[in-house]
Design a protein around this motif. Structure first.
Motif, PDB file in Angstrom:
ATOM      1  N   CYS A 113      -0.600   7.006  19.068  1.00  0.00           N
ATOM      2  CA  CYS A 113      -0.853   7.577  17.746  1.00  0.00           C
ATOM      3  C   CYS A 113       0.458   7.767  16.989  1.00  0.00           C
ATOM      4  CB  CYS A 113      -1.564   8.919  17.866  1.00  0.00           C
ATOM      5  SG  CYS A 113      -3.303   8.823  18.342  1.00  0.00           S
ATOM      6  N   ALA A 114       1.482   8.245  17.689  1.00  0.00           N
ATOM      7  CA  ALA A 114       2.778   8.456  17.040  1.00  0.00           C
ATOM      8  C   ALA A 114       3.345   7.135  16.530  1.00  0.00           C
ATOM      9  CB  ALA A 114       3.751   9.117  18.017  1.00  0.00           C
ATOM     10  N   ALA A 115       3.213   6.066  17.324  1.00  0.00           N
ATOM     11  CA  ALA A 115       3.699   4.755  16.894  1.00  0.00           C
ATOM     12  C   ALA A 115       2.943   4.277  15.660  1.00  0.00           C
ATOM     13  CB  ALA A 115       3.558   3.752  18.031  1.00  0.00           C
ATOM     14  N   PHE A 116       1.627   4.484  15.662  1.00  0.00           N
ATOM     15  CA  PHE A 116       0.809   4.094  14.514  1.00  0.00           C
ATOM     16  C   PHE A 116       1.229   4.878  13.270  1.00  0.00           C
ATOM     17  CE2 PHE A 116      -3.622   4.353  12.496  1.00  0.00           C
ATOM     18  CZ  PHE A 116      -3.528   3.104  11.905  1.00  0.00           C
ATOM     19  N   LEU A 117       1.457   6.165  13.437  1.00  0.00           N
ATOM     20  CA  LEU A 117       1.844   6.990  12.297  1.00  0.00           C
ATOM     21  C   LEU A 117       3.273   6.708  11.846  1.00  0.00           C
ATOM     22  CD1 LEU A 117       0.105  10.334  13.301  1.00  0.00           C
ATOM     23  CD2 LEU A 117      -0.570   8.730  11.503  1.00  0.00           C
ATOM     24  N   ASP A 118       4.145   6.286  12.763  1.00  0.00           N
ATOM     25  CA  ASP A 118       5.473   5.823  12.346  1.00  0.00           C
ATOM     26  C   ASP A 118       5.325   4.730  11.286  1.00  0.00           C
ATOM     27  OD1 ASP A 118       6.834   7.469  14.134  1.00  0.00           O
ATOM     28  OD2 ASP A 118       7.111   5.889  15.640  1.00  0.00           O
ATOM     29  N   GLN A 119       4.397   3.818  11.534  1.00  0.00           N
ATOM     30  CA  GLN A 119       4.191   2.689  10.627  1.00  0.00           C
ATOM     31  C   GLN A 119       3.519   3.137   9.328  1.00  0.00           C
ATOM     32  OE1 GLN A 119       2.730  -0.769  13.277  1.00  0.00           O
ATOM     33  NE2 GLN A 119       2.844   1.009  14.647  1.00  0.00           N
ATOM     34  N   LEU A 120       2.556   4.054   9.428  1.00  0.00           N
ATOM     35  CA  LEU A 120       1.857   4.516   8.236  1.00  0.00           C
ATOM     36  C   LEU A 120       2.721   5.428   7.377  1.00  0.00           C
ATOM     37  CD1 LEU A 120      -1.775   5.201   9.495  1.00  0.00           C
ATOM     38  CD2 LEU A 120      -0.871   3.188   8.317  1.00  0.00           C
ATOM     39  N   ASP A 121       3.714   6.086   7.974  1.00  0.00           N
ATOM     40  CA  ASP A 121       4.600   6.924   7.182  1.00  0.00           C
ATOM     41  C   ASP A 121       5.300   6.091   6.116  1.00  0.00           C
ATOM     42  OD1 ASP A 121       5.981   9.515   6.694  1.00  0.00           O
ATOM     43  OD2 ASP A 121       7.752   8.382   7.314  1.00  0.00           O
ATOM     44  N   GLY A 122       5.659   4.869   6.467  1.00  0.00           N
ATOM     45  CA  GLY A 122       6.277   3.984   5.485  1.00  0.00           C
ATOM     46  C   GLY A 122       5.293   3.473   4.449  1.00  0.00           C
ATOM     47  N   ALA A 123       4.048   3.245   4.877  1.00  0.00           N
ATOM     48  CA  ALA A 123       3.037   2.701   3.972  1.00  0.00           C
ATOM     49  C   ALA A 123       2.441   3.756   3.055  1.00  0.00           C
ATOM     50  CB  ALA A 123       1.924   2.048   4.787  1.00  0.00           C
ATOM     51  N   ASN A 130      -3.206   4.727  -4.837  1.00  0.00           N
ATOM     52  CA  ASN A 130      -4.583   4.345  -5.122  1.00  0.00           C
ATOM     53  C   ASN A 130      -5.625   5.089  -4.303  1.00  0.00           C
ATOM     54  OD1 ASN A 130      -4.478   1.894  -7.066  1.00  0.00           O
ATOM     55  ND2 ASN A 130      -2.865   1.476  -5.571  1.00  0.00           N
ATOM     56  N   VAL A 131      -5.258   5.587  -3.127  1.00  0.00           N
ATOM     57  CA  VAL A 131      -6.218   6.311  -2.288  1.00  0.00           C
ATOM     58  C   VAL A 131      -5.551   7.574  -1.745  1.00  0.00           C
ATOM     59  CG1 VAL A 131      -7.456   4.219  -1.585  1.00  0.00           C
ATOM     60  CG2 VAL A 131      -5.600   5.098  -0.156  1.00  0.00           C
ATOM     61  N   ASN A 132      -6.367   8.541  -1.394  1.00  0.00           N
ATOM     62  CA  ASN A 132      -5.877   9.747  -0.737  1.00  0.00           C
ATOM     63  C   ASN A 132      -5.798   9.481   0.761  1.00  0.00           C
ATOM     64  OD1 ASN A 132      -6.124  11.630  -3.173  1.00  0.00           O
ATOM     65  ND2 ASN A 132      -8.207  10.815  -3.014  1.00  0.00           N
ATOM     66  N   PHE A 133      -4.757   9.969   1.396  1.00  0.00           N
ATOM     67  CA  PHE A 133      -4.575   9.738   2.826  1.00  0.00           C
ATOM     68  C   PHE A 133      -4.096  11.014   3.494  1.00  0.00           C
ATOM     69  CE2 PHE A 133      -1.781   8.304   6.400  1.00  0.00           C
ATOM     70  CZ  PHE A 133      -2.811   7.900   7.239  1.00  0.00           C
ATOM     71  N   ARG A 155       6.419  11.231   4.581  1.00  0.00           N
ATOM     72  CA  ARG A 155       5.417  10.970   3.544  1.00  0.00           C
ATOM     73  C   ARG A 155       3.988  11.314   3.959  1.00  0.00           C
ATOM     74  NH1 ARG A 155       8.947   6.702   4.017  1.00  0.00           N
ATOM     75  NH2 ARG A 155      10.300   6.298   2.213  1.00  0.00           N
ATOM     76  N   LEU A 156       3.756  11.596   5.211  1.00  0.00           N
ATOM     77  CA  LEU A 156       2.400  11.869   5.685  1.00  0.00           C
ATOM     78  C   LEU A 156       1.962  13.277   5.313  1.00  0.00           C
ATOM     79  CD1 LEU A 156       2.655  10.327   9.279  1.00  0.00           C
ATOM     80  CD2 LEU A 156       1.632   9.270   7.250  1.00  0.00           C
ATOM     81  N   ARG A 157       0.703  13.408   4.892  1.00  0.00           N
ATOM     82  CA  ARG A 157       0.103  14.728   4.655  1.00  0.00           C
ATOM     83  C   ARG A 157      -0.583  15.139   5.950  1.00  0.00           C
ATOM     84  NH1 ARG A 157      -3.777  14.442  -0.323  1.00  0.00           N
ATOM     85  NH2 ARG A 157      -3.575  16.717  -0.255  1.00  0.00           N
ATOM     86  N   LEU A 158      -0.062  16.187   6.568  1.00  0.00           N
ATOM     87  CA  LEU A 158      -0.488  16.569   7.910  1.00  0.00           C
ATOM     88  C   LEU A 158      -1.228  17.901   7.884  1.00  0.00           C
ATOM     89  CD1 LEU A 158       2.957  15.684   9.385  1.00  0.00           C
ATOM     90  CD2 LEU A 158       0.878  14.462   9.974  1.00  0.00           C
ATOM     91  N   PHE A 159      -2.330  17.952   8.641  1.00  0.00           N
ATOM     92  CA  PHE A 159      -3.152  19.155   8.660  1.00  0.00           C
ATOM     93  C   PHE A 159      -3.644  19.434  10.076  1.00  0.00           C
ATOM     94  CE2 PHE A 159      -3.519  17.202   4.514  1.00  0.00           C
ATOM     95  CZ  PHE A 159      -3.293  18.266   3.655  1.00  0.00           C
ATOM     96  N   GLY A 216      -6.989  -2.329  14.252  1.00  0.00           N
ATOM     97  CA  GLY A 216      -6.088  -3.444  14.540  1.00  0.00           C
ATOM     98  C   GLY A 216      -5.508  -4.124  13.315  1.00  0.00           C
ATOM     99  N   THR A 217      -6.275  -4.218  12.237  1.00  0.00           N
ATOM    100  CA  THR A 217      -5.748  -4.893  11.050  1.00  0.00           C
ATOM    101  C   THR A 217      -4.698  -4.054  10.336  1.00  0.00           C
ATOM    102  OG1 THR A 217      -7.586  -4.000   9.745  1.00  0.00           O
ATOM    103  CG2 THR A 217      -7.860  -6.220  10.672  1.00  0.00           C
ATOM    104  N   LEU A 218      -4.528  -2.790  10.734  1.00  0.00           N
ATOM    105  CA  LEU A 218      -3.550  -1.911  10.091  1.00  0.00           C
ATOM    106  C   LEU A 218      -2.252  -1.793  10.873  1.00  0.00           C
ATOM    107  CD1 LEU A 218      -5.879   1.103   9.149  1.00  0.00           C
ATOM    108  CD2 LEU A 218      -5.324  -0.900   7.766  1.00  0.00           C
ATOM    109  N   GLU A 219      -2.169  -2.394  12.038  1.00  0.00           N
ATOM    110  CA  GLU A 219      -1.043  -2.154  12.935  1.00  0.00           C
ATOM    111  C   GLU A 219      -0.032  -3.304  12.886  1.00  0.00           C
ATOM    112  OE1 GLU A 219      -2.186   0.275  16.657  1.00  0.00           O
ATOM    113  OE2 GLU A 219      -3.771  -1.207  16.441  1.00  0.00           O
ATOM    114  N   PRO A 220       1.059  -3.152  12.138  1.00  0.00           N
ATOM    115  CA  PRO A 220       2.052  -4.223  12.047  1.00  0.00           C
ATOM    116  C   PRO A 220       2.632  -4.641  13.390  1.00  0.00           C
ATOM    117  CG  PRO A 220       2.413  -2.594  10.334  1.00  0.00           C
ATOM    118  CD  PRO A 220       1.372  -2.029  11.246  1.00  0.00           C
ATOM    119  N   VAL A 221       2.902  -3.687  14.275  1.00  0.00           N
ATOM    120  CA  VAL A 221       3.563  -4.024  15.540  1.00  0.00           C
ATOM    121  C   VAL A 221       2.738  -5.032  16.337  1.00  0.00           C
ATOM    122  CG1 VAL A 221       4.202  -3.119  17.809  1.00  0.00           C
ATOM    123  CG2 VAL A 221       4.925  -1.926  15.749  1.00  0.00           C
ATOM    124  N   TRP A 222       1.448  -4.730  16.533  1.00  0.00           N
ATOM    125  CA  TRP A 222       0.620  -5.626  17.341  1.00  0.00           C
ATOM    126  C   TRP A 222       0.352  -6.939  16.629  1.00  0.00           C
ATOM    127  CZ3 TRP A 222       0.103  -4.738  22.319  1.00  0.00           C
ATOM    128  CH2 TRP A 222       0.324  -3.426  22.780  1.00  0.00           C
TER     129      TRP A 222
END
Length: 242
Positions: A113-123, A130-133, A155-159, A216-222
């Motif tokens: 999850c941390a690796a995935f969020l590392d990537q989403l922090d940049g995105a 355009n969307v709320n995240f 950049r992540l909104r964390l709750f 899977g379509t959201l994960e740049p690393v894989w």
């Protein structure tokens, strides 16, 4: 179309052209699936205006309702459920330093999850035009905020969802209380907020040798691994690499 690269053989070009046909078919299939997703009928109305806990402007924990996660003019909300705490069977090392390193391993964050969020922090900065995240986790807010700072997320909104039943209601928690990395999309429909889509592929049967690939379509690393001759390694993301 005629494309060639330096030094390639006729055998390579013929095979590459055949692969290109498959890649075009894949692109079309991805758009077909995306179009079918957009045509889903209205999903269920969210049963309650879940109250999460987030960090206010002054850093003080503040109650935030699900409805308040929608910015004006943006009617879609994407929520990723971060496995913090991690799966009870996940024995990968925790953080090597920082306050999070002091937690018992089973109470710490999931490395994948941390690796995935590392990537989403940049995105996130781009996507949120355009969307709320938002990202939610079952851990108390101070633990989430501390780990985010240690990780360098900006950049992540964390709750924290520790005080509500969101995770359980939206398939991000097992009957036994284990956390699951579910991604859900909600849509504001007039006065109502409806569930639009969830990454249910997480729970679908998998083919031999595959994991669920529910995001899977959201994960740049894989996806980068898929471009190489070696393909996806038999490997798991870690919180750090020596």
């Amino acid at each position: 179309m005629s494309v060639t690269f330096p030094g390639e053989s006729a055998e390579y070009r013929a095979a590459r052209d055949r692969l290109l046909v498959q890649e075009i078919e894949l692109r079309r299939a991805m758009e077909t699936v995306a179009a079918a997703r957009r045509q889903l009928p209205p999903g269920g109305v969210v049963p309650e205006d879940y109250v999460f806990q987030g960090a206010g402007a002054d850093g003080v924990p503040t109650d935030v309702k699900l409805s308040e996660l929608f910015e004006p003019g943006q009617n879609s909300l994407v929520i990723y459920s971060f496995m913090f705490p991690r799966s009870s069977g996940d024995k990968r090392p925790g953080p090597a330093t920082g306050e999070t390193a002091l937690l018992p391993l089973e109470e710490g964050p999931c490395p994948s999850c941390a690796a995935f969020l590392d990537q989403l922090d940049g995105a996130a900065e781009h996507a949120t035009q355009n969307v709320n995240f938002a990202v939610v986790a079952k851990s108390p807010l101070p633990r989430i905020v501390t780990f985010a700072k240690e990780r360098g997320w900006r950049r992540l909104r964390l709750f924290s969802s520790a005080g509500n039943t969101y995770n359980r209601d939206y398939l991000a928690e097992t009957a036994g209380g284990g956390q699951m990395p579910m991604l859900n999309v909600f849509h504001r429909d007039g006065e109502a907020i409806r569930h639009f889509w969830g990454s249910e592929l997480l729970y679908a049967p998998t083919d031999p040798g595959q994991d669920p690939r529910h995001v899977g379509t959201l994960e740049p690393v894989w996806n980068l691994f898929d471009l190489t001759p070696e393909g996806r390694p038999d490997w798991d993301e870690q919180l750090s690499y020596s």
